[in-house]
Design a protein around this motif. Structure first.
Motif, mmCIF file in Angstrom:
data_model
loop_
_atom_site.group_PDB
_atom_site.id
_atom_site.type_symbol
_atom_site.label_atom_id
_atom_site.label_comp_id
_atom_site.label_asym_id
_atom_site.label_seq_id
_atom_site.Cartn_x
_atom_site.Cartn_y
_atom_site.Cartn_z
ATOM 1 N N LEU A 1 -8.621 -0.796 -7.776
ATOM 2 C CA LEU A 1 -7.958 -0.515 -6.502
ATOM 3 C C LEU A 1 -8.954 0.010 -5.487
ATOM 4 C CD1 LEU A 1 -4.571 1.141 -7.510
ATOM 5 C CD2 LEU A 1 -4.919 -1.061 -6.416
ATOM 6 N N ALA B 1 -18.905 -3.812 2.623
ATOM 7 C CA ALA B 1 -18.540 -3.034 3.804
ATOM 8 C C ALA B 1 -19.010 -1.600 3.599
ATOM 9 C CB ALA B 1 -17.022 -3.072 4.008
ATOM 10 N N SER C 1 -9.412 -7.795 4.865
ATOM 11 C CA SER C 1 -8.121 -8.396 5.143
ATOM 12 C C SER C 1 -6.979 -7.409 4.917
ATOM 13 C CB SER C 1 -7.923 -9.649 4.282
ATOM 14 O OG SER C 1 -8.336 -9.378 2.963
ATOM 15 N N ASN C 2 -7.248 -6.238 4.314
ATOM 16 C CA ASN C 2 -6.226 -5.202 4.184
ATOM 17 C C ASN C 2 -6.305 -4.298 5.412
ATOM 18 O OD1 ASN C 2 -4.543 -3.133 3.573
ATOM 19 N ND2 ASN C 2 -5.508 -2.601 1.632
ATOM 20 N N ASN D 1 -6.048 -0.453 5.046
ATOM 21 C CA ASN D 1 -7.249 0.232 4.575
ATOM 22 C C ASN D 1 -8.341 0.244 5.636
ATOM 23 O OD1 ASN D 1 -10.040 -0.060 2.825
ATOM 24 N ND2 ASN D 1 -8.591 1.434 2.027
ATOM 25 N N GLY E 1 -9.977 -2.418 -2.296
ATOM 26 C CA GLY E 1 -9.126 -1.862 -1.240
ATOM 27 C C GLY E 1 -9.355 -2.464 0.123
ATOM 28 N N HIS E 2 -10.565 -2.968 0.358
ATOM 29 C CA HIS E 2 -10.838 -3.448 1.710
ATOM 30 C C HIS E 2 -10.076 -4.727 2.016
ATOM 31 C CE1 HIS E 2 -13.104 -2.274 5.102
ATOM 32 N NE2 HIS E 2 -13.739 -3.420 5.234
ATOM 33 N N ASN E 3 -9.815 -5.520 0.968
ATOM 34 C CA ASN E 3 -9.187 -6.811 1.211
ATOM 35 C C ASN E 3 -7.803 -6.960 0.588
ATOM 36 O OD1 ASN E 3 -11.225 -8.073 2.758
ATOM 37 N ND2 ASN E 3 -12.469 -8.150 0.921
ATOM 38 N N LEU E 4 -7.501 -6.168 -0.430
ATOM 39 C CA LEU E 4 -6.209 -6.253 -1.105
ATOM 40 C C LEU E 4 -5.600 -4.851 -1.139
ATOM 41 C CD1 LEU E 4 -7.422 -8.524 -4.023
ATOM 42 C CD2 LEU E 4 -5.865 -9.187 -2.178
ATOM 43 N N PRO E 5 -4.326 -4.749 -1.485
ATOM 44 C CA PRO E 5 -3.728 -3.403 -1.550
ATOM 45 C C PRO E 5 -4.580 -2.467 -2.400
ATOM 46 C CG PRO E 5 -2.030 -5.036 -1.766
ATOM 47 C CD PRO E 5 -3.335 -5.783 -1.703
ATOM 48 N N GLY E 6 -4.753 -1.282 -1.948
ATOM 49 C CA GLY E 6 -5.581 -0.317 -2.683
ATOM 50 C C GLY E 6 -6.307 0.573 -1.697
ATOM 51 N N GLY E 7 -7.400 1.160 -2.144
ATOM 52 C CA GLY E 7 -8.164 2.054 -1.290
ATOM 53 C C GLY E 7 -8.435 3.363 -1.996
ATOM 54 N N GLY E 8 -9.273 4.172 -1.363
ATOM 55 C CA GLY E 8 -9.719 5.408 -1.994
ATOM 56 C C GLY E 8 -8.589 6.361 -2.306
ATOM 57 N N PHE E 9 -7.640 6.469 -1.383
ATOM 58 C CA PHE E 9 -6.575 7.445 -1.586
ATOM 59 C C PHE E 9 -5.706 7.064 -2.783
ATOM 60 C CE2 PHE E 9 -2.430 9.307 -0.770
ATOM 61 C CZ PHE E 9 -2.795 10.627 -0.567
ATOM 62 N N ILE E 10 -5.269 5.809 -2.792
ATOM 63 C CA ILE E 10 -4.396 5.360 -3.881
ATOM 64 C C ILE E 10 -5.132 5.453 -5.215
ATOM 65 C CG2 ILE E 10 -3.100 3.409 -4.775
ATOM 66 C CD1 ILE E 10 -2.676 2.482 -1.950
ATOM 67 N N VAL F 1 -10.278 3.604 6.888
ATOM 68 C CA VAL F 1 -11.688 3.940 6.651
ATOM 69 C C VAL F 1 -12.596 3.506 7.784
ATOM 70 C CG1 VAL F 1 -11.441 3.873 4.156
ATOM 71 C CG2 VAL F 1 -12.092 1.806 5.379
ATOM 72 N N ASP G 1 0.832 -1.209 0.000
ATOM 73 C CA ASP G 1 0.000 0.000 0.000
ATOM 74 C C ASP G 1 0.864 1.255 0.000
ATOM 75 O OD1 ASP G 1 -2.103 -1.997 1.333
ATOM 76 O OD2 ASP G 1 -3.123 -0.241 0.478
ATOM 77 N N LEU H 1 2.971 6.695 -6.795
ATOM 78 C CA LEU H 1 2.023 7.576 -7.473
ATOM 79 C C LEU H 1 2.274 9.032 -7.103
ATOM 80 C CD1 LEU H 1 -1.141 5.372 -7.096
ATOM 81 C CD2 LEU H 1 -0.011 6.013 -9.220
ATOM 82 N N GLU I 1 -19.510 -9.794 0.110
ATOM 83 C CA GLU I 1 -19.360 -8.966 1.302
ATOM 84 C C GLU I 1 -19.465 -7.505 0.894
ATOM 85 O OE1 GLU I 1 -15.505 -9.116 2.954
ATOM 86 O OE2 GLU I 1 -15.945 -7.616 4.485
ATOM 87 N N ASP J 1 -14.908 5.405 1.574
ATOM 88 C CA ASP J 1 -13.740 5.380 0.702
ATOM 89 C C ASP J 1 -14.018 6.090 -0.622
ATOM 90 O OD1 ASP J 1 -11.203 4.668 1.160
ATOM 91 O OD2 ASP J 1 -11.358 2.615 0.419
#
Lengths: 857, 155
Positions: free
Chosen positions: B28, B128, A769-770, A773, B32-41, A777, A678, A685, B126, B134
């Motif tokens: 992403l 969330a 699982s992340n 994140n 994001g909740h389960n793997l690398p990523g998310g709102g910011f990225i 949030v 992450d 970026l 699922e 996000d």
């Protein structure tokens, strides 16, 4: 009877809510919004009236997590101030309808006046010191707006600034006093508290213990002086009386409201409220008396003399207000076994009487100014033929102000004479100065009161000529007439006012546990001679003898006022005018526009403070230093170091920025090696974006690249850079070596994922699982909300700053060709800024925007 | 930079890469909740896609072809207005997501997770509630970055 929390809060909130509604209502009602405001004031008055006779505190949770509650307290004194604020409020709003008809800014006027009234009610009913302070400063802020109502006029601006500076500065002293009190209370059995009165743990309920704690730490006199500083500045006592005459720039209804019944009464209210805390039930004369009785009597005399020197009717009333407030403070200030009750009676009774006659006189002054179009004493006279009803009203109020028996002001002034007399008799010696000064000052009170009354008698001066003086409209006549009616009743049967409110207000200023006796006053008492009645008669006689020489006295006072050294105004003006060049020079010194002047002290200060903190707490670990990182990490970091060195040696901005991004990308790789995808993604970026942004703005920078001109500057820069590097290094060491017993990551890891057994819906686990994140949030979503708000604010700031600049520079295109920096346009600032950018990457960002700021197409 | 046209290669590559970046960004955001990523990225990645377009095609092309609303007042004209709307709207989404929790009687910004069963193809899915928040973060980041770049770039 226990007060009702709901009713109290409603009475306090009503004016504030109404103030918010004023702009909308003004569109519908126009100027009749005055009657809406009057109705609101009447509503608050009515709500408070239901609490009449109640005594006690109500507590409302405010910030429960910090244990802060909003405590409201009701007793006679609070109700007296509350009734004055809301009752006189009704009259002033009604009067404003007539007075403000041809003025501007009605929305601002009525909304602010309502908010002011609400703040004043807050001051009266707040029982904890913090709430009291907040409402206190709210009255200062709203009165600033009201005094500066004619905001385009220099005199109004000066007056508003002056009152604000003096009263807010005093308020800050008061706040310091409050803190001292709260901390002193921390040494007592009851514990630290901000609650002044009303509860079992309050300061006043534990007065003996608090006084003892204060004396033990030697803070008794400082605390007393700090609290008193708030009171005497607010109540315009010498030498801080200077703001009050200037405040007469306000529209007259504002003066009538703020400077008779409310704003200035906040100071004397504070004195009355704190009296039980500082005055023990002992025979000795306390410090309280030495300070406040002296200040009060001296102010009373000085400002009464200054009132004789007044040339303007509102100026006369302003000085007279300061003088009568001095009387009230002197009353509350006099203490000791004999004067304990008499002093409180003086203060409470004169608060009421002064509000009644002074509000009347201000309203009369407004009528006179409105109808005769002048406020000059010398141009006014013989108005009784044009304004017969007003003349009658004025006679009642002015004789009350003069203290002529049996008018209302006489009764409370008589109490002051009695108090000074018994204190002098009990203590002897220099204490005889108190009654002497009281009589001396009162002679001048008599003089200016009669002078004000003479506006309506004698001959019409030539200056007034044939001016056609109209009768005032009913909305302007009814309020003073009603007040005069109250004055008449209080004059003839003072016992009525005492029974209704004064007796209970008195009891609020007496030490806890003292059994008060009932105050009895009536006309027949006048026929049994007492020393203090003799003092009253002496005052009137001396005044009557001196009055024929009024003009000489007036001229004498005016001459004396011109002497700068004894004039507080001279000190105020010299100080404020003297502060201007100092602040200008300071601004240039600290705000020079060169990036170096901002960055160097900031970086140096941060580094020194951080290192000092680590040193003081022995936080620096030594055991992690020897560890050897893996080979890939060493390689990546090595490249990063090379990149950093290259930044410092880069020949141009572009090369510097590109080298800098090498450093950034290497950091991203470090994240990858550390299994933080992450972070690595984000870093990559951001690095890309920043590079583009740099290249965009660098296009506009001068090609000149900073040169280090002297060796000493090079050494200093290198030292600073090394220090910053060392600080960051140490910080990383400290931060990563911390090993708390109960680390938070365990909680985060346990709660972030999906629990082993779960229903279709749950909110106690993150369900992702992340973990990074989920933290962003869910667990720390509030932080993230704050951060994105900051991001949005930054964008908004860029948008408005650049956009506004484009607008202002539209008219000055030629000047823009030379590409000056926006702050002052000194060319060397740009050079300095460019110079500094070599040393730090944040610098490049900042001065880039700085320098391109001036360049418009 | 402005006096030379970018090469055809650059233009073509950009044309192909930008949609891929955009899809990656959305992926992403959602994963994001389960793997690398998310709102910011995801937001920053989207912004880089736009920056690529700016650099290669220039401000005017982007304005003409991508942005629907081009009227606006003063310095808010053109795409800047859309960007400003994006970050304002994003902030509103994030705050609303927080207040929605209050409507359910739990503290501000409490997030929950719902498992929806029996969805064709996916089976169990699922959802969330944090995704809504996000999304707000995403729009704030995209809007703010593009606003800054557009304003600074226009100078």
């Amino acid at each position: 009877m226990q007060p009702d929390a709901g009713v109290l809060v409603a009475a306090l909130a009503l004016p504030f809510v109404a103030a918010l509604l004023v702009p909308a209502l003004f569109r519908v009602l126009g100027q009749k919004v005055a009657f809406f405001a009057a109705l609101v004031a009447a509503g608050s008055f009515g709500l408070l009236a239901t609490q009449y006779g109640a005594q006690g505190a109500v507590q409302l949770p405010w910030v429960p997590s910090l244990g802060v509650t909003l405590t409201l307290y009701v007793d006679g004194l609070a109700l007296l101030i509350g009734f004055l604020a809301s009752g006189v409020g009704v009259l002033v709003f009604t009067y404003s309808y007539g007075y403000m008809a041809h003025e501007h800014g009605h929305v601002k006027y009525y909304a602010t006046l309502l908010a002011f009234m609400g703040s004043m009610l807050g001051v009266a009913f707040a029982a904890d010191l913090l709430a009291l302070f907040v409402f206190w400063e709210l009255t200062s802020v709203t009165s600033f707006l009201l005094i500066g109502h004619h905001q385009r006029e220099a005199a109004s601006q000066y007056a508003a600034r002056k009152s604000m500076l003096i009263t807010v500065a005093g308020g800050l002293f008061m706040l310091a006093g409050f803190l001292v009190l709260a901390f002193a209370a921390g040494d007592t059995a009851a514990g630290r508290t901000f609650v002044l009165v009303g509860t079992g743990e309050s300061l006043i309920a534990n007065g003996d213990a608090v006084r003892e704690a204060l004396r033990a730490s030697g803070l008794f006199v400082p605390a007393l002086a700090l609290v008193a500083a708030g009171a005497v500045t607010k109540s315009a006592q010498a030498p801080f009386h200077v703001w009050l005459p200037n405040a007469m720039e306000a529209p007259t209804p504002v003066s009538a409201f703020l400077h008779s019944a409310t704003m200035v009464k906040a100071g004397v209210y504070l004195v009355g409220r704190f009296r039980p805390l500082f005055v023990p039930d002992l025979p000795a004369v306390p410090e309280w008396t030495f300070l406040l009785a002296t200040v009060g009597l001296v102010s009373m005399t000085i400002t009464a003399i200054l009132a004789v020197g007044a040339t303007d009717i509102k100026e006369l009333l302003a000085y007279s207000t300061a003088s009568h407030l001095g009387l009230i403070i002197a009353g509350y200030g006099l203490a000791g076994a004999e004067a304990l009750e008499l002093g409180a009676e003086t203060g409470a009774f004169h608060i009421l009487n002064h509000a009644v006659f002074k509000a009347t006189l201000f309203l009369v002054a407004g009528i006179v100014a409105h109808e005769a179009h002048t406020r000059k004493l010398s141009e006014l006279g013989g108005l009784r033929r044009d304004l017969p009803v007003v003349a009658g009203i004025t006679a009642i109020a002015a004789l009350g102000m003069a203290g002529v028996p049996p008018f209302n002001g006489f009764w409370s002034k008589e109490l002051l004479f009695e108090t000074t007399y018994v204190v002098a008799k009990a203590n002897g010696g220099l204490f005889w100065l108190y009654p002497a000064v009281a009589v001396f000052g009162s002679v001048f009170t008599f003089l200016y009161s009669v002078r004000f009354l003479m506006l309506f008698f004698g001959d019409r001066p030539a200056a007034l000529g044939d001016t056609d003086i109209h009768r005032p409209p009913l909305s302007m006549l009814a309020p003073p007439a009603l007040l005069a009616g109250i004055a008449i009743v209080t004059s003839l049967v003072p016992q009525v006012a005492i029974d209704i409110i004064v007796q209970s207000a008195t009891e609020a200023s007496l030490p806890v546990g003292l059994e008060p006796h009932a105050l009895k006053l009536s006309i027949p008492k006048l026929f049994s001679f007492t020393p203090y009645l003799g003092m009253s008669l002496l005052t009137v006689a001396l005044g009557a003898v001196t009055y024929p020489f009024y003009d000489q006295l007036h001229a004498g006072v005016r001459r004396a006022r011109e002497v700068p050294v004894t004039s507080p105004n001279w000190y105020y003006d010299t100080l404020t005018a003297g502060a201007n060049p100092v602040s200008r020079r300071l601004a240039i010194a600290v705000h020079g526009g060169a990036f170096r002047t901002y960055a160097a002290p900031f970086l140096l200060g941060t580094s020194v403070l951080a290192l000092a903190g680590y040193a003081a707490t022995d936080a620096v670990p030594v055991d992690g230093i020897g560890a050897v990182p893996s080979a890939p990490l060493v390689f990546v970091l090595g490249v990063a170091v090379v990149g950093a060195l290259a930044v410092a040696r880069a020949p141009s901005h572009i090369a510097g920025v590109l080298m800098l991004s090498i450093l950034g990308f290497m950091v991203a790789i470090v994240y990858i090696l550390a299994n933080a995808p992450d972070l690595a993604l984000t870093q990559l970026l951001i690095e890309t974006l920043v590079l583009v942004l740099f290249l965009l703005v660098l296009d506009k920078l001068p090609a000149y690249y900073g040169e280090i001109r002297t060796r000493s500057r090079a050494v200093a820069d290198a030292a600073l850079a090394s220090l910053v590097g060392f600080t960051v290094f140490t910080t990383v060491l400290v931060a990563t070596s911390a090993s708390p017993d109960d680390p938070i990551y365990e909680f985060l890891l346990a709660r972030a994922g999906v629990p082993a057994e779960h229903g279709p819906f749950f909110a106690d686990h993150g369900g992702g699982s992340n973990v990074v994140n989920v933290i962003l949030v869910d667990f720390r979503a509030f932080d993230t909300l704050g951060e994105i708000t900051v991001v949005a604010m930054a964008a908004l700031a860029v948008l408005t700053l650049v956009g506004m600049r484009a607008r202002t520079e539209a008219g000055a295109n030629e000047a823009a060709e030379r590409a000056p920096a926006p702050d002052g346009g000194r060319p060397d600032a740009v050079v300095e800024a460019a110079d500094a950018s070599g040393a730090s990457d944040a610098g490049a960002d900042h001065d880039a925007t700085d320098a391109e700021g001036g360049d418009a197409r | 930079m402005s006096d030379r046209e970018p090469t055809v290669i650059a233009k073509t590559v950009t044309r192909m890469v930008v949609p891929i970046i955009a899809v990656t960004a959305v992926a992403l955001l959602v994963q994001g909740h389960n793997l690398p990523g998310g709102g910011f990225i995801a937001g920053v990645l989207t912004a880089t896609a736009f920056v690529l377009l700016y650099v290669i095609y220039g401000l005017d092309t982007v304005r003409r072809t991508l942005v629907l609303r081009s009227e606006g007042y003063g310095f808010l004209s053109g795409p800047t207005e859309s960007y400003a709307r994006a970050f304002a709207g994003g902030l509103a989404i994030a705050v609303t997501a927080g207040i929605a929790a209050v409507a359910f009687g739990v503290p501000f910004l409490t997030q929950g997770v719902v498992f929806v069963e029996d969805i064709p193809l996916y089976g169990e899915l699922e959802y969330a509630s944090a995704l809504a928040f996000d999304l707000g973060v995403y729009f704030v980041v995209v809007g703010s970055l593009l606003t800054i770049i557009a304003v600074v770039g226009k100078e």
